[in-house]
Motif scaffolding. Sequence first.
Motif, mmCIF file in Angstrom:
data_model
loop_
_atom_site.group_PDB
_atom_site.id
_atom_site.type_symbol
_atom_site.label_atom_id
_atom_site.label_comp_id
_atom_site.label_asym_id
_atom_site.label_seq_id
_atom_site.Cartn_x
_atom_site.Cartn_y
_atom_site.Cartn_z
ATOM 1 N N LEU A 17 41.653 28.491 103.060
ATOM 2 C CA LEU A 17 41.447 29.918 103.330
ATOM 3 C C LEU A 17 41.825 30.771 102.135
ATOM 4 C CD1 LEU A 17 42.711 30.246 107.016
ATOM 5 C CD2 LEU A 17 40.359 30.477 106.189
ATOM 6 N N PHE A 18 42.955 30.438 101.502
ATOM 7 C CA PHE A 18 43.399 31.216 100.345
ATOM 8 C C PHE A 18 42.374 31.150 99.215
ATOM 9 C CE2 PHE A 18 45.618 31.332 96.220
ATOM 10 C CZ PHE A 18 46.109 32.635 96.273
ATOM 11 N N ILE A 19 41.870 29.959 98.929
ATOM 12 C CA ILE A 19 40.898 29.793 97.839
ATOM 13 C C ILE A 19 39.607 30.551 98.151
ATOM 14 C CG2 ILE A 19 39.423 28.133 96.635
ATOM 15 C CD1 ILE A 19 41.727 26.111 96.922
ATOM 16 N N VAL A 20 39.108 30.392 99.385
ATOM 17 C CA VAL A 20 37.858 31.058 99.765
ATOM 18 C C VAL A 20 37.999 32.571 99.683
ATOM 19 C CG1 VAL A 20 36.276 31.494 101.678
ATOM 20 C CG2 VAL A 20 37.029 29.158 101.195
ATOM 21 N N LEU A 21 39.084 33.102 100.253
ATOM 22 C CA LEU A 21 39.271 34.551 100.255
ATOM 23 C C LEU A 21 39.514 35.093 98.855
ATOM 24 C CD1 LEU A 21 41.435 34.918 103.484
ATOM 25 C CD2 LEU A 21 39.025 35.534 103.193
ATOM 26 N N ALA A 22 40.233 34.334 98.035
ATOM 27 C CA ALA A 22 40.483 34.771 96.658
ATOM 28 C C ALA A 22 39.187 34.816 95.861
ATOM 29 C CB ALA A 22 41.494 33.837 95.996
ATOM 30 N N VAL A 23 38.349 33.800 96.032
ATOM 31 C CA VAL A 23 37.063 33.763 95.321
ATOM 32 C C VAL A 23 36.169 34.923 95.761
ATOM 33 C CG1 VAL A 23 34.916 32.464 95.049
ATOM 34 C CG2 VAL A 23 37.118 31.293 94.866
ATOM 35 N N LEU A 24 36.130 35.174 97.064
ATOM 36 C CA LEU A 24 35.328 36.293 97.568
ATOM 37 C C LEU A 24 35.844 37.634 97.037
ATOM 38 C CD1 LEU A 24 34.778 35.209 101.288
ATOM 39 C CD2 LEU A 24 33.078 35.259 99.455
ATOM 40 N N ALA A 25 37.199 37.757 96.979
ATOM 41 C CA ALA A 25 37.778 38.999 96.473
ATOM 42 C C ALA A 25 37.412 39.220 95.007
ATOM 43 C CB ALA A 25 39.290 38.975 96.640
ATOM 44 N N ILE A 26 37.492 38.167 94.226
ATOM 45 C CA ILE A 26 37.147 38.276 92.796
ATOM 46 C C ILE A 26 35.664 38.606 92.622
ATOM 47 C CG2 ILE A 26 36.948 36.966 90.648
ATOM 48 C CD1 ILE A 26 39.468 35.415 91.558
ATOM 49 N N TYR A 27 34.819 37.981 93.442
ATOM 50 C CA TYR A 27 33.369 38.179 93.305
ATOM 51 C C TYR A 27 32.958 39.601 93.689
ATOM 52 C CZ TYR A 27 28.357 37.452 93.929
ATOM 53 O OH TYR A 27 26.994 37.552 93.853
ATOM 54 N N PHE A 28 33.521 40.107 94.812
ATOM 55 C CA PHE A 28 33.071 41.407 95.305
ATOM 56 C C PHE A 28 33.889 42.589 94.774
ATOM 57 C CE2 PHE A 28 31.340 38.612 98.651
ATOM 58 C CZ PHE A 28 30.023 39.043 98.649
ATOM 59 N N LEU A 29 35.181 42.358 94.522
ATOM 60 C CA LEU A 29 36.050 43.474 94.142
ATOM 61 C C LEU A 29 36.344 43.541 92.647
ATOM 62 C CD1 LEU A 29 38.597 43.316 97.109
ATOM 63 C CD2 LEU A 29 36.590 44.784 96.882
ATOM 64 N N LYS A 30 36.045 42.475 91.949
ATOM 65 C CA LYS A 30 36.240 42.450 90.498
ATOM 66 C C LYS A 30 37.672 42.816 90.135
ATOM 67 C CE LYS A 30 31.874 41.495 89.622
ATOM 68 N NZ LYS A 30 31.360 41.313 90.962
ATOM 69 N N MET A 31 37.866 43.902 89.386
ATOM 70 C CA MET A 31 39.194 44.278 88.883
ATOM 71 C C MET A 31 40.160 44.686 89.997
ATOM 72 S SD MET A 31 38.368 48.009 87.165
ATOM 73 C CE MET A 31 40.091 48.266 86.799
ATOM 74 N N TRP A 32 39.628 44.999 91.191
ATOM 75 C CA TRP A 32 40.490 45.394 92.318
ATOM 76 C C TRP A 32 40.879 44.195 93.188
ATOM 77 C CZ3 TRP A 32 42.322 50.061 91.705
ATOM 78 C CH2 TRP A 32 41.557 51.010 91.021
ATOM 79 N N SER A 33 40.467 43.034 92.785
ATOM 80 C CA SER A 33 40.697 41.849 93.617
ATOM 81 C C SER A 33 42.178 41.536 93.828
ATOM 82 C CB SER A 33 40.005 40.631 93.005
ATOM 83 O OG SER A 33 40.526 40.351 91.712
ATOM 84 N N LEU A 34 43.021 41.939 92.869
ATOM 85 C CA LEU A 34 44.459 41.663 93.010
ATOM 86 C C LEU A 34 45.058 42.354 94.230
ATOM 87 C CD1 LEU A 34 45.830 41.752 89.349
ATOM 88 C CD2 LEU A 34 45.530 39.771 90.839
ATOM 89 N N LEU A 35 44.442 43.443 94.680
ATOM 90 C CA LEU A 35 44.930 44.137 95.874
ATOM 91 C C LEU A 35 44.822 43.247 97.105
ATOM 92 C CD1 LEU A 35 43.387 47.698 95.315
ATOM 93 C CD2 LEU A 35 45.749 46.958 94.919
ATOM 94 N N ILE A 36 43.909 42.292 97.050
ATOM 95 C CA ILE A 36 43.751 41.338 98.145
ATOM 96 C C ILE A 36 44.488 40.040 97.844
ATOM 97 C CG2 ILE A 36 42.091 39.968 99.465
ATOM 98 C CD1 ILE A 36 41.976 42.933 100.078
ATOM 99 N N ILE A 37 44.393 39.588 96.618
ATOM 100 C CA ILE A 37 44.947 38.276 96.260
ATOM 101 C C ILE A 37 46.474 38.247 96.345
ATOM 102 C CG2 ILE A 37 45.226 36.622 94.368
ATOM 103 C CD1 ILE A 37 42.387 37.325 93.495
ATOM 104 N N LEU A 38 47.143 39.305 95.905
ATOM 105 C CA LEU A 38 48.610 39.308 95.920
ATOM 106 C C LEU A 38 49.181 39.220 97.339
ATOM 107 C CD1 LEU A 38 49.489 41.801 93.033
ATOM 108 C CD2 LEU A 38 49.653 39.303 93.047
ATOM 109 N N PRO A 39 48.690 40.037 98.304
ATOM 110 C CA PRO A 39 49.181 39.855 99.679
ATOM 111 C C PRO A 39 48.863 38.474 100.242
ATOM 112 C CG PRO A 39 48.110 41.989 99.445
ATOM 113 C CD PRO A 39 47.825 41.214 98.192
#
Length: 217
Positions: A17-39
């Motif tokens: 789940l972590f890998i899938v959600l992190a990849v999706l966050a990076i793909y769709f949110l780009k530079m804002w992905s850390l807002l999802i990845i860190l939590p």
Amino acid sequence: MKLHRESKGTITVATILFIVLAVLAIYFLKMWSLLIILPLLVVYSLVFWFFRVPDRDIQDHRENVIAPVDGKVVMIKEVEETEFLKEKAIQVSIFMSPLNVHICRFPVSGKVIYKKYHPGKYLVAWHEKSSTENERTTVAVESLTNHKVVFRQIAGYVARRIVFYCNEGDDAKAGHEFGFIKFGSRMDVFLPLDTEIVCKIGDITKGGIDVIARMKD
């Protein structure tokens, strides 16, 4: 950090789940992905923390009743234990939060003389009726002091998986593991009425280490 054997399935799912959600966050949110990845990383780390196995120096005990789990003493009262003892006993209940170590340990040394699993409800673990209505297991040990001691793993609102490894006829060693409960729940210990209770409501216990009562030999 050593992890408990019950962690394998949960950590596998959490990792996927972590890998899938992190990849999706990076793909769709780009530079804002850390807002999802860190939590997500915090939650992922907490899964590992939950399944930790602490290194504890377990001593031999005869008269001492040892805290079976890490947690907080939430109840000490005289009750009727109707499943096995079928008589009055002193009930000591310890509540575990999701942040506690959830290894369940024998409170006394002796011989396992009874075990049973009960399906049931999922009331919050501190609810008094959870001891008799929730999913639970019951184990009884004939102690080295010739007393019958009953203890019960209780599933809570969040905890939905209880495991216990002991069988009738097994040797029980106070402080040593006999089971595990996932994600918050309760342990009840039923002791003879003449037992000296040395803990009090509100005490924080360390499973396998702290003495919560003493029985007369």
